[in-house]
Scaffold this motif. Structure first.
Motif, PDB file in Angstrom:
ATOM      1  N   SER A 465       0.853  -1.186   0.000  1.00 38.74           N
ATOM      2  CA  SER A 465       0.000   0.000   0.000  1.00 38.74           C
ATOM      3  C   SER A 465       0.887   1.233   0.000  1.00 38.74           C
ATOM      4  O   SER A 465       1.624   1.487   0.962  1.00 38.74           O
ATOM      5  CB  SER A 465      -0.919   0.009   1.225  1.00 38.74           C
ATOM      6  OG  SER A 465      -1.558   1.261   1.355  1.00 38.74           O
ATOM      7  N   ALA A 466       0.824   2.005  -1.076  1.00 40.94           N
ATOM      8  CA  ALA A 466       1.640   3.216  -1.175  1.00 40.94           C
ATOM      9  C   ALA A 466       1.240   4.228  -0.109  1.00 40.94           C
ATOM     10  O   ALA A 466       2.088   4.916   0.473  1.00 40.94           O
ATOM     11  CB  ALA A 466       1.501   3.822  -2.572  1.00 40.94           C
ATOM     12  N   ALA A 467      -0.071   4.321   0.175  1.00 38.83           N
ATOM     13  CA  ALA A 467      -0.537   5.280   1.175  1.00 38.83           C
ATOM     14  C   ALA A 467      -0.011   4.925   2.561  1.00 38.83           C
ATOM     15  O   ALA A 467       0.425   5.797   3.326  1.00 38.83           O
ATOM     16  CB  ALA A 467      -2.062   5.322   1.180  1.00 38.83           C
ATOM     17  N   LEU A 468      -0.036   3.621   2.894  1.00 35.60           N
ATOM     18  CA  LEU A 468       0.434   3.197   4.210  1.00 35.60           C
ATOM     19  C   LEU A 468       1.943   3.387   4.341  1.00 35.60           C
ATOM     20  O   LEU A 468       2.444   3.799   5.396  1.00 35.60           O
ATOM     21  CB  LEU A 468       0.057   1.733   4.448  1.00 35.60           C
ATOM     22  CG  LEU A 468       0.374   1.173   5.837  1.00 35.60           C
ATOM     23  CD1 LEU A 468      -0.354   1.966   6.913  1.00 35.60           C
ATOM     24  CD2 LEU A 468       0.020  -0.300   5.921  1.00 35.60           C
ATOM     25  N   GLU A 469       2.680   3.091   3.267  1.00 33.17           N
ATOM     26  CA  GLU A 469       4.129   3.274   3.309  1.00 33.17           C
ATOM     27  C   GLU A 469       4.490   4.748   3.501  1.00 33.17           C
ATOM     28  O   GLU A 469       5.395   5.084   4.273  1.00 33.17           O
ATOM     29  CB  GLU A 469       4.753   2.738   2.022  1.00 33.17           C
ATOM     30  CG  GLU A 469       4.728   1.217   1.916  1.00 33.17           C
ATOM     31  CD  GLU A 469       5.395   0.725   0.644  1.00 33.17           C
ATOM     32  OE1 GLU A 469       5.868   1.589  -0.137  1.00 33.17           O
ATOM     33  OE2 GLU A 469       5.452  -0.489   0.444  1.00 33.17           O
ATOM     34  N   LYS A 470       3.789   5.630   2.803  1.00 37.26           N
ATOM     35  CA  LYS A 470       4.087   7.052   2.955  1.00 37.26           C
ATOM     36  C   LYS A 470       3.702   7.543   4.346  1.00 37.26           C
ATOM     37  O   LYS A 470       4.403   8.369   4.947  1.00 37.26           O
ATOM     38  CB  LYS A 470       3.349   7.859   1.890  1.00 37.26           C
ATOM     39  CG  LYS A 470       3.710   9.342   1.931  1.00 37.26           C
ATOM     40  CD  LYS A 470       3.274  10.076   0.694  1.00 37.26           C
ATOM     41  CE  LYS A 470       3.800  11.514   0.720  1.00 37.26           C
ATOM     42  NZ  LYS A 470       3.467  12.252  -0.503  1.00 37.26           N
ATOM     43  N   ALA A 471       2.580   7.029   4.874  1.00 32.69           N
ATOM     44  CA  ALA A 471       2.167   7.432   6.225  1.00 32.69           C
ATOM     45  C   ALA A 471       3.208   7.031   7.262  1.00 32.69           C
ATOM     46  O   ALA A 471       3.361   7.695   8.294  1.00 32.69           O
ATOM     47  CB  ALA A 471       0.817   6.815   6.567  1.00 32.69           C
ATOM     48  N   GLY A 472       3.943   5.950   6.989  1.00 31.97           N
ATOM     49  CA  GLY A 472       4.983   5.533   7.922  1.00 31.97           C
ATOM     50  C   GLY A 472       6.204   6.429   7.905  1.00 31.97           C
ATOM     51  O   GLY A 472       7.014   6.401   8.835  1.00 31.97           O
ATOM     52  N   THR A 473       6.359   7.244   6.849  1.00 34.73           N
ATOM     53  CA  THR A 473       7.521   8.135   6.748  1.00 34.73           C
ATOM     54  C   THR A 473       7.244   9.541   7.259  1.00 34.73           C
ATOM     55  O   THR A 473       8.169  10.327   7.421  1.00 34.73           O
ATOM     56  CB  THR A 473       7.986   8.232   5.285  1.00 34.73           C
ATOM     57  OG1 THR A 473       6.946   8.829   4.490  1.00 34.73           O
ATOM     58  CG2 THR A 473       8.323   6.859   4.736  1.00 34.73           C
ATOM     59  N   ILE A 474       5.987   9.873   7.499  1.00 36.89           N
ATOM     60  CA  ILE A 474       5.624  11.209   7.992  1.00 36.89           C
ATOM     61  C   ILE A 474       5.562  11.146   9.516  1.00 36.89           C
ATOM     62  O   ILE A 474       4.701  10.472  10.090  1.00 36.89           O
ATOM     63  CB  ILE A 474       4.273  11.670   7.410  1.00 36.89           C
ATOM     64  CG1 ILE A 474       4.355  11.740   5.879  1.00 36.89           C
ATOM     65  CG2 ILE A 474       3.878  13.023   7.988  1.00 36.89           C
ATOM     66  CD1 ILE A 474       3.043  12.093   5.207  1.00 36.89           C
ATOM     67  N   ILE A 475       6.498  11.833  10.168  1.00 30.11           N
ATOM     68  CA  ILE A 475       6.617  11.777  11.624  1.00 30.11           C
ATOM     69  C   ILE A 475       6.033  13.051  12.230  1.00 30.11           C
ATOM     70  O   ILE A 475       6.413  14.160  11.853  1.00 30.11           O
ATOM     71  CB  ILE A 475       8.087  11.617  12.052  1.00 30.11           C
ATOM     72  CG1 ILE A 475       8.735  10.434  11.317  1.00 30.11           C
ATOM     73  CG2 ILE A 475       8.187  11.440  13.562  1.00 30.11           C
ATOM     74  CD1 ILE A 475       8.082   9.104  11.606  1.00 30.11           C
ATOM     75  N   PHE A 476       5.122  12.872  13.177  1.00 30.30           N
ATOM     76  CA  PHE A 476       4.542  14.003  13.902  1.00 30.30           C
ATOM     77  C   PHE A 476       5.354  14.233  15.179  1.00 30.30           C
ATOM     78  O   PHE A 476       5.463  13.319  16.003  1.00 30.30           O
ATOM     79  CB  PHE A 476       3.094  13.718  14.287  1.00 30.30           C
ATOM     80  CG  PHE A 476       2.114  13.813  13.147  1.00 30.30           C
ATOM     81  CD1 PHE A 476       2.551  13.847  11.834  1.00 30.30           C
ATOM     82  CD2 PHE A 476       0.757  13.867  13.390  1.00 30.30           C
ATOM     83  CE1 PHE A 476       1.657  13.934  10.784  1.00 30.30           C
ATOM     84  CE2 PHE A 476      -0.150  13.955  12.351  1.00 30.30           C
ATOM     85  CZ  PHE A 476       0.304  13.986  11.038  1.00 30.30           C
ATOM     86  N   PRO A 477       5.923  15.431  15.389  1.00 28.90           N
ATOM     87  CA  PRO A 477       6.631  15.691  16.653  1.00 28.90           C
ATOM     88  C   PRO A 477       5.709  15.552  17.861  1.00 28.90           C
ATOM     89  O   PRO A 477       6.115  15.055  18.903  1.00 28.90           O
ATOM     90  CB  PRO A 477       7.127  17.135  16.499  1.00 28.90           C
ATOM     91  CG  PRO A 477       7.110  17.394  15.028  1.00 28.90           C
ATOM     92  CD  PRO A 477       5.991  16.579  14.474  1.00 28.90           C
ATOM     93  N   LYS A 478       4.452  15.975  17.689  1.00 26.90           N
ATOM     94  CA  LYS A 478       3.518  15.901  18.807  1.00 26.90           C
ATOM     95  C   LYS A 478       2.093  15.882  18.283  1.00 26.90           C
ATOM     96  O   LYS A 478       1.754  16.613  17.352  1.00 26.90           O
ATOM     97  CB  LYS A 478       3.712  17.093  19.755  1.00 26.90           C
ATOM     98  CG  LYS A 478       2.884  17.011  21.027  1.00 26.90           C
ATOM     99  CD  LYS A 478       3.248  18.134  21.979  1.00 26.90           C
ATOM    100  CE  LYS A 478       2.493  17.991  23.295  1.00 26.90           C
ATOM    101  NZ  LYS A 478       2.842  19.065  24.252  1.00 26.90           N
ATOM    102  N   ILE A 479       1.273  15.035  18.878  1.00 28.02           N
ATOM    103  CA  ILE A 479      -0.160  15.001  18.586  1.00 28.02           C
ATOM    104  C   ILE A 479      -0.880  15.088  19.918  1.00 28.02           C
ATOM    105  O   ILE A 479      -0.644  14.276  20.816  1.00 28.02           O
ATOM    106  CB  ILE A 479      -0.565  13.709  17.859  1.00 28.02           C
ATOM    107  CG1 ILE A 479       0.077  13.646  16.472  1.00 28.02           C
ATOM    108  CG2 ILE A 479      -2.076  13.619  17.739  1.00 28.02           C
ATOM    109  CD1 ILE A 479      -0.247  12.379  15.718  1.00 28.02           C
ATOM    110  N   GLN A 480      -1.751  16.063  20.029  1.00 32.72           N
ATOM    111  CA  GLN A 480      -2.447  16.238  21.302  1.00 32.72           C
ATOM    112  C   GLN A 480      -3.822  16.844  21.055  1.00 32.72           C
ATOM    113  O   GLN A 480      -3.931  17.929  20.487  1.00 32.72           O
ATOM    114  CB  GLN A 480      -1.634  17.143  22.239  1.00 32.72           C
ATOM    115  CG  GLN A 480      -2.189  17.230  23.650  1.00 32.72           C
ATOM    116  CD  GLN A 480      -1.262  18.017  24.560  1.00 32.72           C
ATOM    117  OE1 GLN A 480      -0.557  18.913  24.117  1.00 32.72           O
ATOM    118  NE2 GLN A 480      -1.258  17.686  25.836  1.00 32.72           N
ATOM    119  N   PHE A 481      -4.851  16.125  21.406  1.00 27.93           N
ATOM    120  CA  PHE A 481      -6.189  16.692  21.432  1.00 27.93           C
ATOM    121  C   PHE A 481      -7.010  15.971  22.484  1.00 27.93           C
ATOM    122  O   PHE A 481      -6.736  14.825  22.849  1.00 27.93           O
ATOM    123  CB  PHE A 481      -6.890  16.654  20.062  1.00 27.93           C
ATOM    124  CG  PHE A 481      -6.725  15.371  19.294  1.00 27.93           C
ATOM    125  CD1 PHE A 481      -5.832  15.293  18.237  1.00 27.93           C
ATOM    126  CD2 PHE A 481      -7.463  14.240  19.614  1.00 27.93           C
ATOM    127  CE1 PHE A 481      -5.681  14.114  17.523  1.00 27.93           C
ATOM    128  CE2 PHE A 481      -7.322  13.069  18.898  1.00 27.93           C
ATOM    129  CZ  PHE A 481      -6.420  13.002  17.852  1.00 27.93           C
TER     130      PHE A 481
END
Length: 562
Positions: A465-481
């Protein structure tokens, strides 16, 4: 020992070593003049002031401080949790302790820091009050224009070789000579000095000019700062007293070294000045008075000693001493105490042992000085661990900790008191006390109900899955809600994915509408997490699953076919 205390212990131990070294040098150097002793103390106090900064540099050698820590072996069966209501029968339930109240208790390190800061404030405050009194005194002075006194003043200035302009003033508010100031020094004479004999005026000016020549006023300021920082160390106060005595004796040597000056008459002049100093309370001012009662006995003995070394310090000696102090600081910087790394458990022999997830390894390296809360809910305990893991982590990142939806509804009340415990062990204890189990992947630690195999979210994806592979390379420094709906969470991830993607395209994430997720609220607090993991966690907390296709990620209710 608390790892946070290691740098403090390191600085205090080195400070004691520097003080003992200076005292040892002067004990062996019995023939040193007062000026030479004053130089040794100046270098010693300068090194003490710079010692805390040495901990900012990476050491060349490390002395490891091992930690003796006992580990409690937990039983294999769940520990029954008894609530306050069960103990008290019909008693009213105890109000839930909030996370803020859990974290409000001061640790031993915080209390020690508060006591130290109070001592620093008191010592510097005393110095500041003296400066205010000195400012008030300076207003009551006037320029000295007496011709005979001016003639003596010019003569002494040439004798000591002063290049800085000195402001000569008189005042009726004082009865002894004194001086203060660094770049623009002031020499203050009592008004009655205008009627003194020339010998008395000459001796008084030589003594005070000696303080100005030796830069004793900024040296006293350095002494005050070091005494404030190390106020708890009695050796610092002993050293400060000896340095003040050496400064006074060095100025006395300039007076007695003159051939026309009689030692006995100068000693009598000092004795009378000391009486007036004590009577008028001038000891509270940050100035160099001609005579202070605390150092008088040693000074009189040195003045009457005809064989006393009264030599001055040459520039070469200053350079050599400075080089020695710099070498000592370099040694202190290169040799530092370090906390021992947490012991790693032995690997299973035979190659069947799987490596520990990265999040669990990180949790083992974060040591909590204290963990203490009473009648806390599981949510409060987990929030406590999230916040404290970042505070106690060297990188200030902490560890991601999540509760499965069922675990978040736990009614267990937790009471825990631990000291010097790794985060991983503290979470294991919390899991056992609440009837949960702890699992981990490389990014996050999970608390879930025992036997709940679906607590950890899974992603359904084709072989590639190209979408899943790309999602694995995008790193969020922080997620908070907090208390976000699934739609709000997905919109947030879509926007942030485009921001964090180097190509600014992001990943398509869609939410399949369903009535089962209406009213669901999601609270998430993660750091350094890939987008793919964040999507999985949102799906699990919403009771959904992730389906990855080539061009998009879909969040849909579990068991629903697209």
């Amino acid at each position: 020992m608390n790892p946070s205390l290691i740098p403090v212990v390191d600085v205090v131990a080195k400070g004691i070593a520097v003080l003992l070294l200076a005292m040892g040098i002067l004990s062996l150097w019995r023939g040193a003049s007062a000026s030479q002793r004053s130089l040794v103390w100046l270098l010693c106090f300068g090194a003490l002031l710079l010692l805390p900064a040495s901990t900012l540099f990476r050491p060349m050698w490390q002395v490891t401080v091992a930690e003796a820590r006992s580990v409690v072996q937990l039983p294999a069966t769940p520990i029954p949790v008894v609530t306050a209501a069960e103990v008290a029968g019909d008693a009213a339930p105890v109000e839930t302790a909030k996370v803020d109240s859990i974290m409000s208790r001061w640790t031993l390190l915080q209390m020690a820091a508060a006591v130290w800061a109070t001592g620093v404030a008191l010592v510097l405050g005393w110095r500041f009050m003296g400066s205010i009194r000195l400012r008030m005194l300076s207003v009551c002075t006037r320029r000295c224009d007496d011709a005979s006194v001016r003639r003596v003043f010019d003569r002494v200035s040439k004798e000591v070789g002063l290049r800085r302009p000195v402001d000569l003033r008189t005042s009726e508010q004082v009865s002894v000579p004194m001086t203060w100031g660094s770049l623009k020094p002031v020499l203050l004479l009592p008004e009655e000095a205008l009627s003194w004999s020339e010998e008395e005026v000459l001796a008084a000016m030589r003594h005070e000019m000696g303080h100005i020549k030796h830069w004793d006023h900024p040296a006293r300021l350095l002494m005050s700062v070091v005494c404030a920082v190390y106020w708890f160390n009695p050796l610092v106060w002993i050293a400060a007293r000896r340095w003040r005595t050496a400064q006074e004796q060095a100025s006395d040597d300039l007076v007695v070294a003159q051939e026309e000056q009689r030692a006995d008459s100068y000693a009598m002049q000092l004795l009378n000045a000391a009486r007036r100093t004590q009577r008028e309370g001038l000891l509270k001012l940050p100035v160099m008075t001609m005579a202070q009662p605390s150092t008088l006995e040693l000074r009189l003995s040195a003045i009457m000693d005809e064989h006393k070394n009264r030599g001055t310090v040459r520039r070469a000696a200053v350079c050599l001493g400075g080089a020695g102090a710099l070498a000592l600081l370099t040694l202190c910087t290169g040799l530092q105490l370090q906390a021992a790394e947490p012991a790693k458990p032995a690997q299973q022999v035979g190659g069947n042992a799987s490596p520990k997830p990265a999040s669990l390894q990180r949790a083992e390296g974060i040591i909590f000085p204290t963990v203490e809360f009473r009648d806390a809910t599981l949510n409060e305990a987990v929030e406590f661990f999230r916040i404290k893991s970042r505070a106690n982590d060297k990188d200030k990142k902490g560890v991601n900790i999540l509760l499965s939806p069922d675990a978040g509804n736990s009614t267990a009340r937790l009471t825990l008191s631990l000291k010097e415990v790794p985060l991983s062990e503290a979470l294991h204890y919390t899991a056992e006390l609440s009837g949960m189990e702890l699992t981990a992947d490389d990014v996050t630690l999970f608390l879930k109900k025992k036997g709940d195999s679906k607590a950890k979210p899974e992603t359904k994806a084709p072989a590639k899955s190209a979408a899943l592979e790309k999602a694995g390379t995008i790193i969020f420094p922080k997620i908070q809600f907090a208390s976000a709906t699934p739609r709000e969470a997905v919109e947030f991830l879509n926007i942030k994915a485009r921001e964090m993607d180097p190509d600014k395209k992001g990943v398509n994430i869609f939410l399949v509408p369903d009535k089962s997720v209406e009213g669901v609220k999601i609270t998430l607090d993660l750091i350094e997490v890939p987008l793919s993991e964040a999507v999985r966690y949102v799906a699990e907390l919403a009771g959904m699953e992730v389906v990855a296709e080539q061009s998009a990620l879909y969040l849909r209710p579990k068991g629903v076919q697209k």
